[in-house]
Structures are given as C-alpha cells and as structure tokens.
Design a protein around this motif. Sequence first.
Motif, PDB file in Angstrom:
ATOM      1  N   LEU A   5       0.839  -1.211   0.000  1.00 44.97           N
ATOM      2  CA  LEU A   5       0.000   0.000   0.000  1.00 44.97           C
ATOM      3  C   LEU A   5       0.871   1.256   0.000  1.00 44.97           C
ATOM      4  O   LEU A   5       0.645   2.188  -0.787  1.00 44.97           O
ATOM      5  CB  LEU A   5      -0.910  -0.014   1.244  1.00 44.97           C
ATOM      6  CG  LEU A   5      -1.936   1.109   1.325  1.00 44.97           C
ATOM      7  CD1 LEU A   5      -3.009   0.923   0.257  1.00 44.97           C
ATOM      8  CD2 LEU A   5      -2.586   1.158   2.713  1.00 44.97           C
ATOM      9  N   ILE A   6       1.882   1.267   0.848  1.00 44.94           N
ATOM     10  CA  ILE A   6       2.782   2.435   0.930  1.00 44.94           C
ATOM     11  C   ILE A   6       3.520   2.620  -0.396  1.00 44.94           C
ATOM     12  O   ILE A   6       3.618   3.728  -0.921  1.00 44.94           O
ATOM     13  CB  ILE A   6       3.780   2.291   2.107  1.00 44.94           C
ATOM     14  CG1 ILE A   6       3.029   2.365   3.435  1.00 44.94           C
ATOM     15  CG2 ILE A   6       4.878   3.356   2.053  1.00 44.94           C
ATOM     16  CD1 ILE A   6       3.851   1.980   4.654  1.00 44.94           C
ATOM     17  N   PHE A   7       4.016   1.500  -0.948  1.00 39.11           N
ATOM     18  CA  PHE A   7       4.768   1.567  -2.201  1.00 39.11           C
ATOM     19  C   PHE A   7       3.883   2.090  -3.335  1.00 39.11           C
ATOM     20  O   PHE A   7       4.292   2.968  -4.103  1.00 39.11           O
ATOM     21  CB  PHE A   7       5.311   0.172  -2.548  1.00 39.11           C
ATOM     22  CG  PHE A   7       6.145   0.120  -3.798  1.00 39.11           C
ATOM     23  CD1 PHE A   7       7.300   0.880  -3.922  1.00 39.11           C
ATOM     24  CD2 PHE A   7       5.783  -0.693  -4.862  1.00 39.11           C
ATOM     25  CE1 PHE A   7       8.070   0.842  -5.077  1.00 39.11           C
ATOM     26  CE2 PHE A   7       6.547  -0.745  -6.022  1.00 39.11           C
ATOM     27  CZ  PHE A   7       7.692   0.024  -6.130  1.00 39.11           C
ATOM     28  N   ALA A  10       3.029   5.828  -2.716  1.00 40.56           N
ATOM     29  CA  ALA A  10       4.226   6.661  -2.906  1.00 40.56           C
ATOM     30  C   ALA A  10       4.536   6.814  -4.393  1.00 40.56           C
ATOM     31  O   ALA A  10       4.811   7.916  -4.878  1.00 40.56           O
ATOM     32  CB  ALA A  10       5.417   6.046  -2.182  1.00 40.56           C
ATOM     33  N   HIS A  11       4.454   5.695  -5.132  1.00 42.20           N
ATOM     34  CA  HIS A  11       4.747   5.750  -6.555  1.00 42.20           C
ATOM     35  C   HIS A  11       3.709   6.594  -7.299  1.00 42.20           C
ATOM     36  O   HIS A  11       4.048   7.411  -8.164  1.00 42.20           O
ATOM     37  CB  HIS A  11       4.808   4.327  -7.137  1.00 42.20           C
ATOM     38  CG  HIS A  11       5.454   4.267  -8.491  1.00 42.20           C
ATOM     39  ND1 HIS A  11       5.253   3.247  -9.369  1.00 42.20           N
ATOM     40  CD2 HIS A  11       6.295   5.130  -9.118  1.00 42.20           C
ATOM     41  CE1 HIS A  11       5.945   3.468 -10.483  1.00 42.20           C
ATOM     42  NE2 HIS A  11       6.580   4.606 -10.348  1.00 42.20           N
ATOM     43  N   TRP A  12       2.438   6.409  -6.952  1.00 39.99           N
ATOM     44  CA  TRP A  12       1.347   7.165  -7.590  1.00 39.99           C
ATOM     45  C   TRP A  12       1.574   8.673  -7.417  1.00 39.99           C
ATOM     46  O   TRP A  12       1.591   9.428  -8.379  1.00 39.99           O
ATOM     47  CB  TRP A  12       0.006   6.756  -6.976  1.00 39.99           C
ATOM     48  CG  TRP A  12      -1.166   7.516  -7.531  1.00 39.99           C
ATOM     49  CD1 TRP A  12      -1.648   8.733  -7.109  1.00 39.99           C
ATOM     50  CD2 TRP A  12      -2.006   7.132  -8.639  1.00 39.99           C
ATOM     51  NE1 TRP A  12      -2.724   9.127  -7.869  1.00 39.99           N
ATOM     52  CE2 TRP A  12      -2.973   8.164  -8.813  1.00 39.99           C
ATOM     53  CE3 TRP A  12      -2.041   6.014  -9.487  1.00 39.99           C
ATOM     54  CZ2 TRP A  12      -3.956   8.103  -9.809  1.00 39.99           C
ATOM     55  CZ3 TRP A  12      -3.026   5.964 -10.469  1.00 39.99           C
ATOM     56  CH2 TRP A  12      -3.958   7.002 -10.622  1.00 39.99           C
ATOM     57  N   SER A  15       5.364  10.107  -8.669  1.00 37.76           N
ATOM     58  CA  SER A  15       5.535  10.184 -10.127  1.00 37.76           C
ATOM     59  C   SER A  15       4.656  11.283 -10.704  1.00 37.76           C
ATOM     60  O   SER A  15       5.093  12.054 -11.563  1.00 37.76           O
ATOM     61  CB  SER A  15       5.219   8.833 -10.791  1.00 37.76           C
ATOM     62  OG  SER A  15       3.884   8.464 -10.520  1.00 37.76           O
ATOM     63  N   LEU A  16       3.416  11.374 -10.214  1.00 44.17           N
ATOM     64  CA  LEU A  16       2.527  12.415 -10.719  1.00 44.17           C
ATOM     65  C   LEU A  16       3.002  13.807 -10.295  1.00 44.17           C
ATOM     66  O   LEU A  16       2.822  14.779 -11.030  1.00 44.17           O
ATOM     67  CB  LEU A  16       1.088  12.174 -10.244  1.00 44.17           C
ATOM     68  CG  LEU A  16       0.038  13.146 -10.789  1.00 44.17           C
ATOM     69  CD1 LEU A  16       0.021  13.168 -12.315  1.00 44.17           C
ATOM     70  CD2 LEU A  16      -1.350  12.793 -10.276  1.00 44.17           C
ATOM     71  N   PHE A  17       3.621  13.864  -9.116  1.00 43.94           N
ATOM     72  CA  PHE A  17       4.161  15.160  -8.668  1.00 43.94           C
ATOM     73  C   PHE A  17       5.169  15.683  -9.702  1.00 43.94           C
ATOM     74  O   PHE A  17       5.105  16.827 -10.135  1.00 43.94           O
ATOM     75  CB  PHE A  17       4.836  15.022  -7.301  1.00 43.94           C
ATOM     76  CG  PHE A  17       5.320  16.338  -6.753  1.00 43.94           C
ATOM     77  CD1 PHE A  17       4.531  17.075  -5.889  1.00 43.94           C
ATOM     78  CD2 PHE A  17       6.555  16.864  -7.121  1.00 43.94           C
ATOM     79  CE1 PHE A  17       4.956  18.311  -5.396  1.00 43.94           C
ATOM     80  CE2 PHE A  17       6.993  18.092  -6.648  1.00 43.94           C
ATOM     81  CZ  PHE A  17       6.191  18.815  -5.774  1.00 43.94           C
ATOM     82  N   THR A  18       6.108  14.815 -10.110  1.00 43.88           N
ATOM     83  CA  THR A  18       7.127  15.271 -11.070  1.00 43.88           C
ATOM     84  C   THR A  18       6.512  15.583 -12.430  1.00 43.88           C
ATOM     85  O   THR A  18       6.890  16.547 -13.080  1.00 43.88           O
ATOM     86  CB  THR A  18       8.262  14.231 -11.241  1.00 43.88           C
ATOM     87  OG1 THR A  18       7.701  12.966 -11.574  1.00 43.88           O
ATOM     88  CG2 THR A  18       9.105  14.111 -10.001  1.00 43.88           C
TER      89      THR A  18
END
Length: 264
Positions: A5-7, A10-12, A15-18
């Motif tokens: 869940l954390i992974f 965090a990835h969602w 990645s969208l932040f960048t």
Amino acid sequence: MLPILIFFLAHWYLSLFTQSFFHHRYASHRAFTMSKFWEKVFFVLSLLFQGSSYLRPAAYGAMHRMHHAFADTEKDPHSPKFSKNLIDMMVKTWHNYRAISLDDSNLKKAYTEQLPRWDSFDKFAGSLPVRISFVVFYIWFYVEFATHWWMYFLIPIHVLINPVHGAVINWFAHKIGYRSHKMEDTSTNLLAIDFLMWGESYHNNHHKFPYRANFGSRWHEIDPLFIFIKLFDAVGIIELRKSLPQVEQKEAENQIEQQEKLAV
Ligand SMILES: [Zn+2]
Ligand SMILES: [Zn+2]
C-alpha cells in the motif's frame, strides 16, 4: 499488505508530482522559472519517481502545447473525440509522443522553444535497459511483499504509471465532470476536491488559464501542488512568474490566432 500500500501510494503521488510540477506546469507552460541546477535535479527526480515510464520533458512539453492549441480538433495529439476508446487514445498518444521525441525539428517554434533539454540524460533514462531495470524492481518488490494474489495486478500500473495518469486526465477530464468555464473544447473539472491528481483534475480551469500555476478556481478547488509551488518559490527553488496578466493576454491572443488558422 502495508508495504504494498505504501509503495503503491508513494509511486502514484511522487511520479505524478514530477509530471505535474516539472513536465506540465514548468516545461509546457513555464508557469515559473528555475535555474539550470534545479532543472537537472528535477530531471533526476523524474527518472527516480516515474521509473519505467519516464517521459522526456521536452517531448511531453511540445506535445502538450499542441494539445492546448488544437484541443479536441483533429490536430489534437490526444482527444477522446477522435479515439474509439481509452486504449486507442493511449496508443495514439504514445505514437505522437514517440514521433516528437525522435525529432521535433519540423514543429513550429512556439511548441519547442524554452523547453528543458538534457539529451544525454534523456537518452539514458529512456533506454531499454533502464526501463527494464525498473520493471524488474517493481516485480521484485511485489514478490517480496505481496500477501494476496490480486496485488500482482497492480504491477502494470507501476510499469505504465505516467501513461495511466495522462489517460485519467486526457480521457475522463474531457468527458465527465463539471465545467466552470465555457470553452470551445470539451475540458472538464473531474473532481470537486482533487485528492488524487495533485490539482491536475481541475482541467477545465487549466484550459481556461493555461499559464496559471494554481489550477484551482473555486473556493473548494484546493490545488495541493500549488502549496508546494508556493513553498518552492518562498525558499528560492523556483520563481513564480510575476507578469501573469500579460502572459494570459498573450496566451488568449495565441489561442485566437490558432483558432483562426484552423478555421481557414
Ligand atoms: Zn485537455
Ligand atoms: Zn496544460
């Protein structure tokens, strides 16, 4: 369960932040400026967070400027109006992105000027061995930590995280949702409170004011990314554009110019 869940979260979000901060609001729209040093930092962060689906910021920027110029016309690089279904639009988007990524010299200057470029890094980040290494890492993580079989179905989302985010906005925020601004295109605001997409789902607002760093428009439309943009501006990582009214005026004129050209 918890590590997965954390992974995934965090990835969602990272990645969208960048993609939203660097590729969209900076590269495509120049809503703020930054030094070459910080540009390079965000290139590296984009690769770390976007992983196997890393996108070349200059190619993304050029394609996205074309989306704004030709939104929902036949020249739009991705419009639900001209695609049979979501997958069809994603495939078309990929082909358009790939063509621009390989050679953008035939495009109008307006689509390619002032884009962040770091060719040697892009070549490395977009190479097959690097992309495959990230995929292997995602699979390893799930083999190590997944506690239910259904969790493995999340792996394709990790592998294609950038296209997934793009498709959510380019398909659904041109199909469903509400409109605050009357526009020629089909753009909508997808969520009344955007807790999933870093403010990107206020897409109708964004089509109306493409150069604004803040995508929120109504009182409830809090743009989470804009909070970070203000913070980065305050500590000197970026500089928000000050002459926004002139920029918006210029953008409005450009849009009229584009529409007139299309009408010919
Ligand atoms: Zn759009
Ligand atoms: Zn945009």
